[in-house]
Design a protein around this motif. Structure first.
Motif, PDB file in Angstrom:
ATOM      1  N   GLU A  59     -16.234  -5.511  -1.344  1.00 55.49           N
ATOM      2  CA  GLU A  59     -15.587  -4.215  -1.605  1.00 55.49           C
ATOM      3  C   GLU A  59     -15.330  -3.470  -0.294  1.00 55.49           C
ATOM      4  OE1 GLU A  59     -14.046  -1.220  -4.187  1.00 55.49           O
ATOM      5  OE2 GLU A  59     -14.686  -3.287  -4.584  1.00 55.49           O
ATOM      6  N   GLN A  92       0.855  -1.196   0.000  1.00 55.73           N
ATOM      7  CA  GLN A  92       0.000   0.000   0.000  1.00 55.73           C
ATOM      8  C   GLN A  92       0.892   1.248   0.000  1.00 55.73           C
ATOM      9  OE1 GLN A  92      -3.163  -0.216  -0.455  1.00 55.73           O
ATOM     10  NE2 GLN A  92      -3.331  -2.443  -0.157  1.00 55.73           N
ATOM     11  N   ILE A 136     -12.416   6.771   3.763  1.00 58.38           N
ATOM     12  CA  ILE A 136     -12.617   6.380   2.364  1.00 58.38           C
ATOM     13  C   ILE A 136     -13.626   5.233   2.273  1.00 58.38           C
ATOM     14  CG2 ILE A 136     -11.474   5.334   0.357  1.00 58.38           C
ATOM     15  CD1 ILE A 136      -8.943   6.882   1.168  1.00 58.38           C
ATOM     16  N   THR A 137     -13.520   4.296   3.227  1.00 56.87           N
ATOM     17  CA  THR A 137     -14.430   3.144   3.232  1.00 56.87           C
ATOM     18  C   THR A 137     -15.880   3.588   3.361  1.00 56.87           C
ATOM     19  OG1 THR A 137     -12.701   1.778   4.243  1.00 56.87           O
ATOM     20  CG2 THR A 137     -14.948   0.950   4.371  1.00 56.87           C
ATOM     21  N   TYR A 173     -17.982   3.808   0.384  1.00 59.91           N
ATOM     22  CA  TYR A 173     -18.277   2.561  -0.342  1.00 59.91           C
ATOM     23  C   TYR A 173     -19.340   1.728   0.382  1.00 59.91           C
ATOM     24  CZ  TYR A 173     -14.209   3.340  -3.344  1.00 59.91           C
ATOM     25  OH  TYR A 173     -13.323   3.859  -4.250  1.00 59.91           O
ATOM     26  N   HIS A 230     -12.482  -5.119   1.536  1.00 60.32           N
ATOM     27  CA  HIS A 230     -11.172  -4.776   0.955  1.00 60.32           C
ATOM     28  C   HIS A 230     -10.673  -3.428   1.477  1.00 60.32           C
ATOM     29  CE1 HIS A 230      -7.972  -4.223  -1.982  1.00 60.32           C
ATOM     30  NE2 HIS A 230      -8.500  -3.024  -2.256  1.00 60.32           N
ATOM     31  N   HIS A 231     -11.540  -2.441   1.477  1.00 63.16           N
ATOM     32  CA  HIS A 231     -11.132  -1.109   1.921  1.00 63.16           C
ATOM     33  C   HIS A 231     -10.840  -1.092   3.428  1.00 63.16           C
ATOM     34  CE1 HIS A 231     -11.605   1.099  -1.825  1.00 63.16           C
ATOM     35  NE2 HIS A 231     -12.718   0.404  -2.053  1.00 63.16           N
ATOM     36  N   VAL A 259      -7.371  -2.494   3.789  1.00 61.78           N
ATOM     37  CA  VAL A 259      -6.367  -1.487   3.438  1.00 61.78           C
ATOM     38  C   VAL A 259      -6.176  -0.504   4.589  1.00 61.78           C
ATOM     39  CG1 VAL A 259      -5.855   0.440   1.896  1.00 61.78           C
ATOM     40  CG2 VAL A 259      -6.744  -1.706   0.958  1.00 61.78           C
ATOM     41  N   GLY A 268      -8.264   5.755   5.946  1.00 62.63           N
ATOM     42  CA  GLY A 268      -8.768   4.614   5.183  1.00 62.63           C
ATOM     43  C   GLY A 268     -10.216   4.317   5.499  1.00 62.63           C
TER      44      GLY A 268
END
Length: 283
Positions: free
Chosen positions: A196, A29, A185-186, A189, A199-200, A203, A182
């Motif tokens: 999905e 990352q 950002i998630t 989504y 996954h975030h 990360v 992070g």
């Protein structure tokens, strides 16, 4: 080699325990690395004088090389002190004035290459020999002056280690910052599928992982090793100080360097016989 071997052990055991059940790709990352390491680097630059920042980088890179002080280096320093004291005892203090004023062109000083590589050590020895030649013969006053100088030098030598130690303390917090970003950002989504979102989230958690790993797996050990080397450097100067003080107090050259030998850390200290054989070989 020790630093390289330790790094390989950290990375090898971590990946060896993770890869049988985890994906290596999720750990790659670069943006997380930029956030964590960039933030820590910026804080390091803000918090420290320029010379400390530079010394920290050069010291960390220097850990790939062997430690600069070992038994041979201490032997060479003791041998130099013996030669200086012996010449001064036989020919008088004025006989070493030219050596003290121009140590880099002195055959006496150039017989000890490891000492000549350390300009602080050369300056330390020459400054106090110059004072002795000038008539400063009060051992209490000179010793007090040496203590003040060595305390100041040791404090400065420890500053890069302490500064890097502060970075190690801050890195887990920067890892949390990356993880929080992070998660932010998630949140955008949440209308996506569970894979999905997972996954975030993974990360984001990698940010916390990287902050802790870099702090305690790499930066904190670098800080500790820099401190260890600064301590040994301080012991090296204590050896020079002990030799000078023993000579100033009237001891014979061989006895003065024996005083210095006793000040060498035990794991690097040559035996009495090793020192005697070395001095005999230098005559």
């Amino acid at each position: 080699m020790k630093a390289i071997a330790g790094t390989l052990v950290v990375v090898g055991t971590l990946l060896g325990g993770y890869l049988p059940h985890g994906s290596f790709g999720i750990l790659i990352q670069p943006l997380e690395v930029i956030i964590i390491c960039g933030g820590a680097l910026g804080a390091y630059i803000i918090a420290n004088p320029g010379w400390v920042v530079k010394a920290g980088f050069s010291g960390a890179l220097g850990l790939a090389k062997p430690a600069p002080y070992n038994k041979e280096v201490f032997l060479e320093a003791l041998g130099l002190m013996f030669k200086i004291f012996n010449k001064a005892r036989r020919e008088g203090l004025m006989a070493i004035e030219a050596d003290v004023e121009e140590p880099h062109s002195s055959e006496l000083f150039n017989s000890a290459p490891s000492v000549m590589k350390d300009h602080h050590a050369v300056d330390f020895v020459c400054d106090y020999l110059r004072l002795m030649i000038s008539g400063a013969s009060n051992p209490y006053q000179l010793e007090d002056l040496m203590i003040v100088e060595l305390d100041g030098h040791h404090h400065e030598a420890m500053m890069p280690s302490q500064a890097i130690g502060k970075v190690a303390e801050a890195l887990p917090a920067f890892g949390i910052v990356a993880a929080v970003l992070g998660i932010v950002i998630t949140m955008s989504y949440l209308d996506a599928g569970p894979m999905e979102i997972a996954h975030h989230m993974s990360v984001a958690l990698v940010g916390t992982f990287l902050g802790i790993l870099v702090a305690y797996g790499f930066i904190a050990p670098i800080s500790s090793e820099l401190a260890n080397r600064a301590e040994v450097e301080g012991a090296y100067y204590q050896v020079l100080k002990t030799c000078l003080m023993a000579n100033l107090n009237g001891y014979a050259p061989a006895v003065a360097v024996e005083f210095g030998r006793k000040a060498v850390p035990s794991h690097d200290r040559p035996s009495f016989q090793e020192l005697d054989e070395y001095l005999q070989s230098q005559k």
